[in-house]
Design a protein around this motif. Sequence first.
Motif, PDB file in Angstrom:
ATOM      1  N   ILE A 186       0.832  -1.206   0.000  1.00  0.00           N
ATOM      2  CA  ILE A 186       0.000   0.000   0.000  1.00  0.00           C
ATOM      3  C   ILE A 186       0.871   1.263   0.000  1.00  0.00           C
ATOM      4  O   ILE A 186       0.591   2.232  -0.725  1.00  0.00           O
ATOM      5  N   VAL A 187       1.934   1.262   0.813  1.00  0.00           N
ATOM      6  CA  VAL A 187       2.799   2.444   0.869  1.00  0.00           C
ATOM      7  C   VAL A 187       3.496   2.676  -0.466  1.00  0.00           C
ATOM      8  O   VAL A 187       3.578   3.815  -0.948  1.00  0.00           O
ATOM      9  N   GLN A 188       4.000   1.616  -1.092  1.00  0.00           N
ATOM     10  CA  GLN A 188       4.685   1.787  -2.376  1.00  0.00           C
ATOM     11  C   GLN A 188       3.737   2.287  -3.460  1.00  0.00           C
ATOM     12  O   GLN A 188       4.098   3.139  -4.273  1.00  0.00           O
ATOM     13  N   LYS A 189       2.512   1.776  -3.476  1.00  0.00           N
ATOM     14  CA  LYS A 189       1.522   2.280  -4.424  1.00  0.00           C
ATOM     15  C   LYS A 189       1.220   3.754  -4.158  1.00  0.00           C
ATOM     16  O   LYS A 189       1.109   4.559  -5.093  1.00  0.00           O
ATOM     17  N   SER A 190       1.105   4.105  -2.885  1.00  0.00           N
ATOM     18  CA  SER A 190       0.774   5.489  -2.521  1.00  0.00           C
ATOM     19  C   SER A 190       1.891   6.449  -2.899  1.00  0.00           C
ATOM     20  O   SER A 190       1.624   7.576  -3.351  1.00  0.00           O
TER      21      SER A 190
ATOM     22  N   LEU B 159       3.502  10.953  -7.568  1.00  0.00           N
ATOM     23  CA  LEU B 159       4.093  11.444  -8.819  1.00  0.00           C
ATOM     24  C   LEU B 159       3.192  11.184 -10.021  1.00  0.00           C
ATOM     25  O   LEU B 159       3.547  11.520 -11.152  1.00  0.00           O
ATOM     26  N   GLY B 160       2.038  10.565  -9.780  1.00  0.00           N
ATOM     27  CA  GLY B 160       1.116  10.280 -10.866  1.00  0.00           C
ATOM     28  C   GLY B 160       1.606   9.191 -11.800  1.00  0.00           C
ATOM     29  O   GLY B 160       1.283   9.195 -12.991  1.00  0.00           O
ATOM     30  N   VAL B 161       2.380   8.224 -11.256  1.00  0.00           N
ATOM     31  CA  VAL B 161       2.909   7.138 -12.087  1.00  0.00           C
ATOM     32  C   VAL B 161       2.416   5.797 -11.559  1.00  0.00           C
ATOM     33  O   VAL B 161       2.024   5.670 -10.401  1.00  0.00           O
ATOM     34  N   GLU B 162       2.437   4.800 -12.430  1.00  0.00           N
ATOM     35  CA  GLU B 162       2.096   3.443 -12.025  1.00  0.00           C
ATOM     36  C   GLU B 162       3.296   2.807 -11.337  1.00  0.00           C
ATOM     37  O   GLU B 162       4.437   3.007 -11.765  1.00  0.00           O
TER      38      GLU B 162
END
Length: 219
Positions: A98-102, A107-110
């Motif tokens: 969850i933290v890495q996705k957040s 930065l608006g990146v996948e």
Amino acid sequence: MSILADMKSNLGTPFQHPDIVVSMPSGPEFGAKPILSYFEDAVRQGTVFKAGETVQMGWMILMLKATGSGELDVWEPRFGEVPIVWERGASRTYRQLIVQKSVAEQLGVEPSFPSLTQSAVVSPKFAASKNFQMSRESPQGSDSGWLFATEASESGDGRLASLFEIASKRPEIIPFLALPAASSVVLKDGQVKISYGEKEVGSDSNELLRRLPASDLIG
């Protein structure tokens, strides 16, 4: 001390597959449900999981172990010990996912998840340095693309190490590991700045980045 709660899939009757058990400290709302859903969806699509098998989730790797009742128990790595020592549950895996996705969202990146078994280049002084920087090139095979250094001018004296080994010594890097190639992170005097192309976000103006040093987010 956290009270662990087990959640179990319902695969046995409809799919004739061993049920999968995920142990979490706070029940389904903490993340057992999404992890179970991953396994259930894979089984519905024809995947058969077996004891002793490892499965990547985010950048982490989960191990499936057989129980005495024929179910498959989910275990995750314990940080700080190399080689990997496994412990029951998946709470750390879920938090870090969850933290890495957040962080990528800032930065608006996948997210582009590496694997903790992949290698990176790390400078000799990185583990003991107060300040550091990390940057990512395009991953290739077993190479995650990440480079870890203490100064911009430092070069030519790095060694290869697994991301798991590096993160065990410097867990501060974990939230940023899913940033894509061409990203960079600078930690200086307690302040974090991440960038990707022309996009840049810093802990001076971003609440998530300001909270990242809190161990409960990544530990």
